[in-house]
Design an enzyme around this catalytic site. Structure first.
Site, mmCIF file in Angstrom:
data_model
loop_
_atom_site.group_PDB
_atom_site.id
_atom_site.type_symbol
_atom_site.label_atom_id
_atom_site.label_comp_id
_atom_site.label_asym_id
_atom_site.label_seq_id
_atom_site.Cartn_x
_atom_site.Cartn_y
_atom_site.Cartn_z
ATOM 1 N N TYR A 16 -2.566 -1.677 10.461
ATOM 2 C CA TYR A 16 -3.950 -2.271 8.942
ATOM 3 C C TYR A 16 -1.822 -1.517 8.541
ATOM 4 C CZ TYR A 16 -4.086 -1.900 4.411
ATOM 5 O OH TYR A 16 -4.174 -2.066 2.758
ATOM 6 N N LYS A 19 1.370 -4.278 6.814
ATOM 7 C CA LYS A 19 2.305 -3.661 5.519
ATOM 8 C C LYS A 19 3.533 -4.122 5.509
ATOM 9 C CE LYS A 19 -2.038 -4.614 3.214
ATOM 10 N NZ LYS A 19 -2.379 -6.372 2.381
ATOM 11 N N SER A 58 0.744 -1.174 -0.178
ATOM 12 C CA SER A 58 -0.070 0.290 -0.063
ATOM 13 C C SER A 58 0.863 1.101 0.222
ATOM 14 C CB SER A 58 -0.704 -0.032 1.377
ATOM 15 O OG SER A 58 -1.503 1.405 1.238
ATOM 16 N N SER A 90 -19.939 13.260 3.385
ATOM 17 C CA SER A 90 -19.327 14.485 3.892
ATOM 18 C C SER A 90 -17.524 14.617 3.458
ATOM 19 C CB SER A 90 -18.882 14.256 5.540
ATOM 20 O OG SER A 90 -19.773 13.521 6.026
HETATM 21 C C1 WQD Z 1 -9.651 9.649 -0.202
HETATM 22 C C2 WQD Z 1 -10.006 10.436 0.031
HETATM 23 C C3 WQD Z 1 -10.566 11.239 2.094
HETATM 24 C C4 WQD Z 1 -14.794 8.948 2.873
HETATM 25 C C5 WQD Z 1 -7.545 4.684 1.369
HETATM 26 C C6 WQD Z 1 -6.919 3.712 2.548
HETATM 27 C C7 WQD Z 1 -5.108 2.748 2.608
HETATM 28 C C8 WQD Z 1 -5.205 2.832 0.848
HETATM 29 C C9 WQD Z 1 -5.477 3.720 0.720
HETATM 30 C C10 WQD Z 1 -5.155 0.263 1.354
HETATM 31 C C11 WQD Z 1 -9.115 10.687 1.658
HETATM 32 C C12 WQD Z 1 -12.177 11.469 1.516
HETATM 33 C C13 WQD Z 1 -13.055 9.526 1.962
HETATM 34 C C14 WQD Z 1 -15.950 10.552 3.110
HETATM 35 C C15 WQD Z 1 -13.926 12.419 2.508
HETATM 36 N N1 WQD Z 1 -5.715 1.923 1.408
HETATM 37 N N2 WQD Z 1 -13.469 11.150 1.935
HETATM 38 N N3 WQD Z 1 -15.153 11.373 2.732
HETATM 39 O O1 WQD Z 1 -7.460 7.335 2.888
HETATM 40 O O2 WQD Z 1 -7.163 7.455 0.635
HETATM 41 O O3 WQD Z 1 -6.646 5.563 2.200
HETATM 42 O O4 WQD Z 1 -6.599 3.955 0.526
HETATM 43 O O5 WQD Z 1 -4.034 -0.225 1.403
HETATM 44 O O6 WQD Z 1 -5.742 2.345 3.407
HETATM 45 O O7 WQD Z 1 -7.414 4.011 3.857
HETATM 46 O O8 WQD Z 1 -9.204 6.286 0.805
HETATM 47 O O9 WQD Z 1 -11.327 6.273 -0.348
HETATM 48 O O10 WQD Z 1 -10.682 6.537 2.175
HETATM 49 O O11 WQD Z 1 -10.263 8.714 1.316
HETATM 50 O O12 WQD Z 1 -13.618 13.304 1.971
HETATM 51 O O13 WQD Z 1 -16.283 10.119 3.036
HETATM 52 O O14 WQD Z 1 -11.582 11.209 0.329
HETATM 53 O O15 WQD Z 1 -10.396 12.600 3.312
HETATM 54 O O16 WQD Z 1 -8.977 12.486 1.113
HETATM 55 P P1 WQD Z 1 -7.408 7.379 1.245
HETATM 56 P P2 WQD Z 1 -10.334 6.936 1.251
#
Ligand code: WQD
Length: 335
Positions: free
Chosen positions: A150, A154, A125, A216
């Site tokens: 998590y 990795k 990741s 949100s």
């Molecule tokens: C993306 C963006 C949120 C939900 C995930 C995993 C991480 C890795 C990559 C595997 C962020 C924003 C999200 C919502 C929002 N995966 N958001 N409202 O955080 O980049 O990481 O994927 O290893 O471990 O956690 O992905 O899709 O949660 O968020 O504004 O309801 O969308 O703040 O900027 P993230 P995500």
């Protein structure tokens, strides 16, 4: 014909990778414990490719069952997806995450070592980089202390593989995924989040479908062009194809060292608001959203430098964000 074990092969990325493996003429045997996937996916894969993959419902934490699988199945390589993947949950249940994500990995590598099975592809990741100091992120960026259990599984996973490759002369590639999204063009397989989605795209599609009131947007005060956080969203089919490229690199002995790792993204950073705008265009309707506080643990921006993966894996992404969002929306609509 090479026979490849795909653990977690009924999951989101696993199922798409099984399809691409079969398309390339590999024979596939899937291990999945169905803890975060549905058995119907096996039928859907069969409908897409016309070939039913072999399937074993096995919990990889049970060492005796892992051994017995390898006693009765001869495989030429392993693509290891099976793992717990919820960042928030991992902080609440660290031991469950270490037991599953690390224990299973160790058992698989032990069986591979004992039987001289050489080719191993690992789901890693971009979280290993934390908030990188420079963007886009290349493979030389330092690994930062993990923000979650998590993420730590990795990092530790990669270390276990690196040390095993060195000690036992095995060959492995870790693929550091950025943000996988989308669904297969057949709309027969896609992402199946359980409960309230934590990830952006499933939350968007469920909101557009009327299952959630509003999205949100977590923070609009980041140091980015529009204040919202930036990520590299990669179509899951492009990501699946990177696994085949990595496997073929090992099979054809093109790898430069025993353990290699590559960033798998598009190279393009998109802000949350840009994703919303692109989604509204793909879906042809406005999305209900509001800006709220930042989510704890989120970084400002991450997107991949794909130069190394493009060159070494002879692979590149073919699908756009718009295509990925259109596929995710179609997938949501037929749920
Ligand atoms: C993306 C963006 C949120 C939900 C995930 C995993 C991480 C890795 C990559 C595997 C962020 C924003 C999200 C919502 C929002 N995966 N958001 N409202 O955080 O980049 O990481 O994927 O290893 O471990 O956690 O992905 O899709 O949660 O968020 O504004 O309801 O969308 O703040 O900027 P993230 P995500």
């Amino acid at each position: 014909m090479k026979k490849i074990l795909v653990t977690g092969g009924l999951g989101f990325i696993g199922s798409h990778t099984v399809v691409e493996l079969q398309n390339k003429g590999f024979e596939v045997v899937i291990i999945d414990d169905l803890s975060n996937s549905k058995i119907d996916v096996l039928e859907k894969i069969t409908e897409i490719t016309g070939i039913k993959p072999l399937f074993h419902k096995i919990d990889l934490r049970v060492k005796a069952d892992v051994t017995s699988f390898f006693d009765t199945n001869k495989v030429d390589g392993v693509i290891h997806f099976a793992a717990f993947k919820a960042v928030g949950e991992s902080i609440q249940k660290p031991l469950a995450y270490y037991e599953n994500n690390i224990g299973s990995l160790v058992y698989l590598l032990q069986e591979m070592k004992n039987r001289s099975i050489d080719h191993f592809i690992f789901s890693s990741s971009c979280t290993v980089y934390g908030q990188a100091d420079a963007l886009p992120i290349n493979e030389n960026a330092p690994i930062k202390k993990a923000e979650s259990t998590y993420g730590n599984t990795k990092q530790i996973g990669e270390e276990i593989i690196a040390e095993s490759c060195k000690a036992y002369n095995m060959n492995a590639i870790a693929l550091r995924y950025f943000n996988p999204i989308g669904a297969h063009e057949s709309i027969k397989i896609g992402e199946l989040p359980i409960g309230v989605p934590q990830n952006l795209i499933p939350f968007i599609t469920q909101t557009a479908a009327g299952l959630r009131k509003e999205l949100s947007v977590f923070g609009a005060d980041y140091d980015t062009s529009d204040g919202t956080a930036v990520r590299d969203y990669i179509h899951v089919v492009d990501l699946a194809k990177a696994h085949i490229a990595a496997l073929e690199r090992l099979i054809n002995k093109k790898n430069k060292v025993n353990f290699e790792f590559f960033n798998v993204g598009t190279g393009i950073g998109s802000s949350v608001l840009e994703v919303i705008t692109a989604f509204e265009k793909a879906a042809g309707k406005p999305l209900n959203y509001k800006i709220v506080d930042r989510r704890e643990g989120d970084i400002t921006a991450a997107y991949a430098d794909t130069t190394t993966a493009n060159k070494e894996l002879n692979w590149k992404t073919e699908k756009s964000l718009d295509e990925a969002l259109a596929a995710a929306w179609k997938w949501q609509q037929q749920q």
